[in-house]
Enzyme design. Structure first.
Site, mmCIF file in Angstrom:
data_model
loop_
_atom_site.group_PDB
_atom_site.id
_atom_site.type_symbol
_atom_site.label_atom_id
_atom_site.label_comp_id
_atom_site.label_asym_id
_atom_site.label_seq_id
_atom_site.Cartn_x
_atom_site.Cartn_y
_atom_site.Cartn_z
ATOM 1 N N MET A 27 34.731 42.066 8.130
ATOM 2 C CA MET A 27 35.663 42.941 7.415
ATOM 3 C C MET A 27 35.617 42.605 5.920
ATOM 4 S SD MET A 27 38.758 43.743 9.962
ATOM 5 C CE MET A 27 39.731 42.293 9.685
ATOM 6 N N HIS A 34 31.361 33.189 6.991
ATOM 7 C CA HIS A 34 30.473 34.338 7.220
ATOM 8 C C HIS A 34 29.029 33.965 6.877
ATOM 9 C CE1 HIS A 34 34.375 36.479 6.280
ATOM 10 N NE2 HIS A 34 34.044 37.023 7.430
ATOM 11 N N ASP A 147 37.656 32.652 15.836
ATOM 12 C CA ASP A 147 38.344 33.740 16.542
ATOM 13 C C ASP A 147 37.942 33.653 18.010
ATOM 14 O OD1 ASP A 147 39.744 35.017 14.376
ATOM 15 O OD2 ASP A 147 37.787 35.567 13.612
ATOM 16 N N SER A 183 39.504 34.512 5.651
ATOM 17 C CA SER A 183 39.729 35.417 4.513
ATOM 18 C C SER A 183 41.207 35.436 4.135
ATOM 19 C CB SER A 183 39.286 36.838 4.869
ATOM 20 O OG SER A 183 37.935 36.817 5.252
#
Ligand code: PAF
Length: 274
Positions: A27, A34, A147, A183
């Site tokens: 996102m 990332h 996650d 983030s």
């Protein structure tokens, strides 16, 4: 690096790609977490596709969809430097249709813990990831272990729906002081950030206890709660198996310790895979 904003262009470009394709769906607001997914994808595939799409359907009313950090130019530079071949940045209006067919997250795995706190969140995740998989048709897709529930649900999605994609779990990247990269860390004030370290400390404490032979999950949870005294709200500390069923005793190789907290207004999650 090719930047593609259009669905048809992505499909056309993909049909010309030969060899393996590694895919990192994001996102945006890219950080070193990332980057480790992208690096791994780069090592293991002929081509690397990264998508940036702040998916509206996985945010609940009142969540941070509007203020979710958006940093197009910085993200583009990160991808370019990391050797990404295609940066796919679709528009919401072209991704979603009126009255569309929808997928649902599994009734148990999709609705406990994160799914209980954020009902419908994982429905939005499976819906968008399936769409992205169909557009990018990756050989492998890379997801962070931070996650954990998302990762397990997506693993189950490809198994249950026979999607020919290998899901590759990648370890959580942490700051030197232990804070898991996210983030959403940008929302923390310096004082909140210091207190947030209680989360990774509690997981370290759990890890030390398990290494010392303590397998009773209640004892571990009590010790973790003690370590998080400075955290404003502990939403949950759970010790579960890979199917997210609560465990009475830690099973080495089949256990995830999960924490969700609020520090100030910021919600943070972290975990430890044992
Ligand atoms: O983990 C994320 O950033 C998102 O949930 C994902 C997988 C890109 C789907 O929108």
């Amino acid at each position: 690096m090719q930047i593609i904003k259009n669905i048809e262009e992505m499909q056309a470009f993909r049909s010309e790609m030969r060899g393996s394709v590694g895919f990192v769906p994001t996102m945006g607001a890219l950080h070193r977490g990332h980057l480790s997914l992208i690096r791994r994808a780069r090592e293991e595939n002929d081509h690397v596709v990264v998508s940036i799409f702040v998916n509206p359907t996985q945010f609940l009313p009142g969540e941070d969809f509007e203020r979710y950090p958006r940093r197009e130019e910085a993200d583009r530079n990160i991808c370019e430097r990391a050797g990404v071949d295609v940066l796919f940045v679709p528009e919401a209006a072209s991704v979603y249709h009126d009255d569309e067919v929808t997928l649902k997250a599994p009734p148990y795995l999709g609705y406990v813990l994160e799914g209980h706190r954020r009902p419908g969140h994982f429905d939005g995740v499976v819906q968008v990831v399936m769409k992205l998989f169909n557009l990018v048709r990756p050989t492998r897709a890379y997801f962070g272990k931070k996650d954990a529930q998302q990762l397990c649900i997506l693993q189950k999605m490809v198994e249950d729906l026979f999607v020919p994609v290998e899901i590759v779990p990648v370890d959580t990247v942490r700051e030197e002081d232990g804070l898991a990269l996210s983030s959403r860390n940008v929302y923390l004030s310096p004082e909140e950030r210091t207190r947030a370290l209680g989360v990774s400390r509690s997981l370290k404490r759990a890890s030390r206890l398990v290494m010392a032979g303590e397998l009773d999950t209640e004892t571990i949870k009590v010790a973790m709660r003690e370590t998080m005294r400075e955290i404003d709200t502990i939403e949950y500390i759970e010790i579960v198996d890979r199917g997210f069923r609560p465990l009475k005793r830690v099973e080495i190789g089949n256990t995830i310790i999960l924490v969700a907290v609020k520090v100030g207004r910021t919600r943070l999650i972290d975990n430890l895979w044992i």
